[in-house]
Design a protein around this motif. Sequence first.
Motif, PDB file in Angstrom:
ATOM      1  N   ILE A 119       0.925  13.942  35.365  1.00 59.36           N
ATOM      2  CA  ILE A 119       1.561  15.317  35.059  1.00 59.36           C
ATOM      3  C   ILE A 119       2.730  15.132  34.033  1.00 59.36           C
ATOM      4  CG2 ILE A 119       2.264  17.204  35.710  1.00 59.36           C
ATOM      5  CD1 ILE A 119      -0.032  16.830  37.704  1.00 59.36           C
ATOM      6  N   LEU A 120       3.651  14.429  34.488  1.00 58.20           N
ATOM      7  CA  LEU A 120       5.012  14.109  34.039  1.00 58.20           C
ATOM      8  C   LEU A 120       4.870  13.390  32.619  1.00 58.20           C
ATOM      9  CD1 LEU A 120       7.077  12.988  37.298  1.00 58.20           C
ATOM     10  CD2 LEU A 120       6.968  15.228  36.098  1.00 58.20           C
ATOM     11  N   ASP A 121       4.073  12.335  32.526  1.00 57.02           N
ATOM     12  CA  ASP A 121       4.186  11.639  31.335  1.00 57.02           C
ATOM     13  C   ASP A 121       3.135  12.595  30.346  1.00 57.02           C
ATOM     14  OD1 ASP A 121       3.941   9.534  29.496  1.00 57.02           O
ATOM     15  OD2 ASP A 121       1.979   8.843  30.296  1.00 57.02           O
ATOM     16  N   ASP A 122       2.113  13.338  30.702  1.00 56.37           N
ATOM     17  CA  ASP A 122       1.633  14.224  29.936  1.00 56.37           C
ATOM     18  C   ASP A 122       2.586  15.637  29.199  1.00 56.37           C
ATOM     19  OD1 ASP A 122      -0.799  13.475  29.812  1.00 56.37           O
ATOM     20  OD2 ASP A 122      -1.500  14.414  31.549  1.00 56.37           O
ATOM     21  N   LEU A 123       3.349  16.164  30.297  1.00 50.46           N
ATOM     22  CA  LEU A 123       4.402  16.995  29.645  1.00 50.46           C
ATOM     23  C   LEU A 123       5.528  16.303  28.605  1.00 50.46           C
ATOM     24  CD1 LEU A 123       5.276  18.603  33.340  1.00 50.46           C
ATOM     25  CD2 LEU A 123       4.530  19.820  31.328  1.00 50.46           C
ATOM     26  N   VAL A 124       5.942  15.183  29.075  1.00 51.26           N
ATOM     27  CA  VAL A 124       6.623  14.578  28.175  1.00 51.26           C
ATOM     28  C   VAL A 124       5.829  14.426  26.659  1.00 51.26           C
ATOM     29  CG1 VAL A 124       8.111  12.229  27.462  1.00 51.26           C
ATOM     30  CG2 VAL A 124       8.284  13.321  29.929  1.00 51.26           C
ATOM     31  N   THR A 125       4.624  13.925  26.668  1.00 48.17           N
ATOM     32  CA  THR A 125       4.240  13.615  25.625  1.00 48.17           C
ATOM     33  C   THR A 125       4.005  14.894  24.701  1.00 48.17           C
ATOM     34  OG1 THR A 125       3.090  11.843  26.554  1.00 48.17           O
ATOM     35  CG2 THR A 125       1.771  12.713  24.531  1.00 48.17           C
ATOM     36  N   HIS A 126       3.660  15.977  25.458  1.00 44.90           N
ATOM     37  CA  HIS A 126       3.167  17.094  25.018  1.00 44.90           C
ATOM     38  C   HIS A 126       4.524  17.763  24.249  1.00 44.90           C
ATOM     39  CE1 HIS A 126       1.254  21.411  24.629  1.00 44.90           C
ATOM     40  NE2 HIS A 126       2.674  21.768  24.965  1.00 44.90           N
ATOM     41  N   PHE A 127       5.592  17.656  24.761  1.00 43.35           N
ATOM     42  CA  PHE A 127       6.840  18.266  23.748  1.00 43.35           C
ATOM     43  C   PHE A 127       7.331  17.296  22.877  1.00 43.35           C
ATOM     44  CE2 PHE A 127       6.364  20.950  27.772  1.00 43.35           C
ATOM     45  CZ  PHE A 127       6.308  22.139  27.269  1.00 43.35           C
ATOM     46  N   GLU A 128       7.205  15.986  23.262  1.00 46.81           N
ATOM     47  CA  GLU A 128       7.962  14.942  22.372  1.00 46.81           C
ATOM     48  C   GLU A 128       7.112  14.729  20.842  1.00 46.81           C
ATOM     49  OE1 GLU A 128      10.785  12.862  22.192  1.00 46.81           O
ATOM     50  OE2 GLU A 128      11.423  14.358  23.800  1.00 46.81           O
ATOM     51  N   ARG A 129       5.742  15.140  21.003  1.00 45.46           N
ATOM     52  CA  ARG A 129       4.848  14.714  19.791  1.00 45.46           C
ATOM     53  C   ARG A 129       5.306  15.421  18.502  1.00 45.46           C
ATOM     54  NH1 ARG A 129      -0.471  17.194  22.359  1.00 45.46           N
ATOM     55  NH2 ARG A 129       0.037  19.468  22.178  1.00 45.46           N
ATOM     56  N   LEU A 131       8.326  15.870  17.408  1.00 40.74           N
ATOM     57  CA  LEU A 131       9.346  15.346  17.213  1.00 40.74           C
ATOM     58  C   LEU A 131       9.127  14.242  16.124  1.00 40.74           C
ATOM     59  CD1 LEU A 131      11.741  15.387  20.346  1.00 40.74           C
ATOM     60  CD2 LEU A 131      11.641  17.107  18.570  1.00 40.74           C
ATOM     61  N   PRO A 132      10.227  14.101  15.069  1.00 45.16           N
ATOM     62  CA  PRO A 132       9.717  12.935  14.039  1.00 45.16           C
ATOM     63  C   PRO A 132       9.889  11.531  14.704  1.00 45.16           C
ATOM     64  CG  PRO A 132      11.975  13.971  13.874  1.00 45.16           C
ATOM     65  CD  PRO A 132      11.152  14.795  14.722  1.00 45.16           C
ATOM     66  N   GLN A 133      10.857  11.615  15.669  1.00 45.13           N
ATOM     67  CA  GLN A 133      10.949  10.337  16.414  1.00 45.13           C
ATOM     68  C   GLN A 133      10.644  10.538  18.000  1.00 45.13           C
ATOM     69  OE1 GLN A 133      14.839   8.986  14.904  1.00 45.13           O
ATOM     70  NE2 GLN A 133      13.771   7.119  13.904  1.00 45.13           N
ATOM     71  N   PRO A 134       9.537  10.711  18.615  1.00 49.10           N
ATOM     72  CA  PRO A 134       9.135  10.955  19.902  1.00 49.10           C
ATOM     73  C   PRO A 134       9.788   9.932  20.749  1.00 49.10           C
ATOM     74  CG  PRO A 134       7.403  10.406  18.869  1.00 49.10           C
ATOM     75  CD  PRO A 134       8.130  10.369  17.720  1.00 49.10           C
ATOM     76  N   ARG A 135      10.353  10.386  21.924  1.00 45.37           N
ATOM     77  CA  ARG A 135      10.825   9.378  22.891  1.00 45.37           C
ATOM     78  C   ARG A 135       9.802   9.648  24.223  1.00 45.37           C
ATOM     79  NH1 ARG A 135      15.995   7.922  24.804  1.00 45.37           N
ATOM     80  NH2 ARG A 135      15.738   6.495  26.792  1.00 45.37           N
ATOM     81  N   MET A 136       8.992   8.871  24.355  1.00 45.72           N
ATOM     82  CA  MET A 136       7.889   8.839  25.564  1.00 45.72           C
ATOM     83  C   MET A 136       8.678   8.409  27.051  1.00 45.72           C
ATOM     84  SD  MET A 136       5.923  10.312  24.010  1.00 45.72           S
ATOM     85  CE  MET A 136       5.091  10.530  22.269  1.00 45.72           C
ATOM     86  N   MET A 137       7.803   8.825  28.125  1.00 43.62           N
ATOM     87  CA  MET A 137       8.609   8.710  29.362  1.00 43.62           C
ATOM     88  C   MET A 137       8.843   7.296  29.661  1.00 43.62           C
ATOM     89  SD  MET A 137       7.374  10.582  32.869  1.00 43.62           S
ATOM     90  CE  MET A 137       6.073   9.543  33.135  1.00 43.62           C
ATOM     91  N   TRP A 138       7.742   6.376  29.206  1.00 47.24           N
ATOM     92  CA  TRP A 138       7.922   5.115  29.931  1.00 47.24           C
ATOM     93  C   TRP A 138       8.748   3.927  28.875  1.00 47.24           C
ATOM     94  CZ3 TRP A 138       6.626   4.175  34.790  1.00 47.24           C
ATOM     95  CH2 TRP A 138       5.667   5.133  35.397  1.00 47.24           C
ATOM     96  N   GLU A 139       9.012   4.500  27.556  1.00 44.65           N
ATOM     97  CA  GLU A 139       9.622   3.988  26.627  1.00 44.65           C
ATOM     98  C   GLU A 139      11.056   3.462  26.951  1.00 44.65           C
ATOM     99  OE1 GLU A 139      10.863   5.012  22.038  1.00 44.65           O
ATOM    100  OE2 GLU A 139       9.156   5.639  22.781  1.00 44.65           O
ATOM    101  N   LEU A 140      11.682   2.096  26.894  1.00 43.56           N
ATOM    102  CA  LEU A 140      12.820   1.761  26.914  1.00 43.56           C
ATOM    103  C   LEU A 140      13.913   2.526  26.075  1.00 43.56           C
ATOM    104  CD1 LEU A 140      12.167  -2.054  26.787  1.00 43.56           C
ATOM    105  CD2 LEU A 140      12.628  -0.866  28.634  1.00 43.56           C
ATOM    106  N   PRO A 141      15.028   2.836  26.747  1.00 47.69           N
ATOM    107  CA  PRO A 141      15.558   2.084  27.782  1.00 47.69           C
ATOM    108  C   PRO A 141      15.092   2.643  29.156  1.00 47.69           C
ATOM    109  CG  PRO A 141      17.092   3.627  26.959  1.00 47.69           C
ATOM    110  CD  PRO A 141      16.018   3.723  26.080  1.00 47.69           C
ATOM    111  N   ASN A 142      14.065   3.600  29.379  1.00 49.65           N
ATOM    112  CA  ASN A 142      13.774   4.129  30.590  1.00 49.65           C
ATOM    113  C   ASN A 142      12.765   2.747  31.245  1.00 49.65           C
ATOM    114  OD1 ASN A 142      14.606   6.424  29.932  1.00 49.65           O
ATOM    115  ND2 ASN A 142      12.479   7.348  29.706  1.00 49.65           N
TER     116      ASN A 142
END
Length: 213
Positions: A119-129, A131-142
């Motif tokens: 759910i948390l991953d879906d939420l991040v993906t939903h809003f980040e997509r 943006l021109p340079q989306p930052r996904m939840m599991w993406e480094l530096p996370n």
Amino acid sequence: MRQNPSFAMTDIAELRRVVEQNPWATLVAQGDDGMVASHYPVLLDPERDDLTIVGHVGMPDDQVLHLGERELLVIFQGPHGYISPSWYGDVRAVPTWNYTAVHLSGIPEIVDTTANLRILDDLVTHFERALPQPRMMWELPNTEEFVRALESGTVGFRLTPTTVSAKRKLSQNKPDRIVENVIAELDGNGEYAQPELAAEMRRARQARLAHRR
């Protein structure tokens, strides 16, 4: 929410559209000392085609809301705005407020850690997509450790509503010429311009015209 047959929304596709386009929701429940409310982003369950929704709350909101134990009311507010009687022309009229709202209620299911992470991953993906340079939840530096530590402070839920109440009050009870005037004012550049509300009114008007045919 008091219903009026002229303004009722019952089409599942339209209800899903309102929920999808307005994910910032108000969560209301009966607390120990009275009614309580919290505010969180909520999405339609991607694995369902009904009005099942998924979301999360931060601790201790789960205890404040008695999540999973008591009925939860989730409110989605669509475009809304002030409607001046001056837009109606030379007729007797008073001000009003046009709006679209969907209320879903039921006792939510608390999901496990795996589902909550999804759910948390879906939420991040939903809003980040968007943006021109989306930052996904599991993406480094996370890191996985960082994400799982954040997840441990949240409680995920899934709610299949047992009660649905939806209303689209968009001047459907007015003559076509008045509706057209209101849409034009909302689309203009005046103090109460609201293009998103104008678009909702056009949608409702087209549906009404199609129903007449």
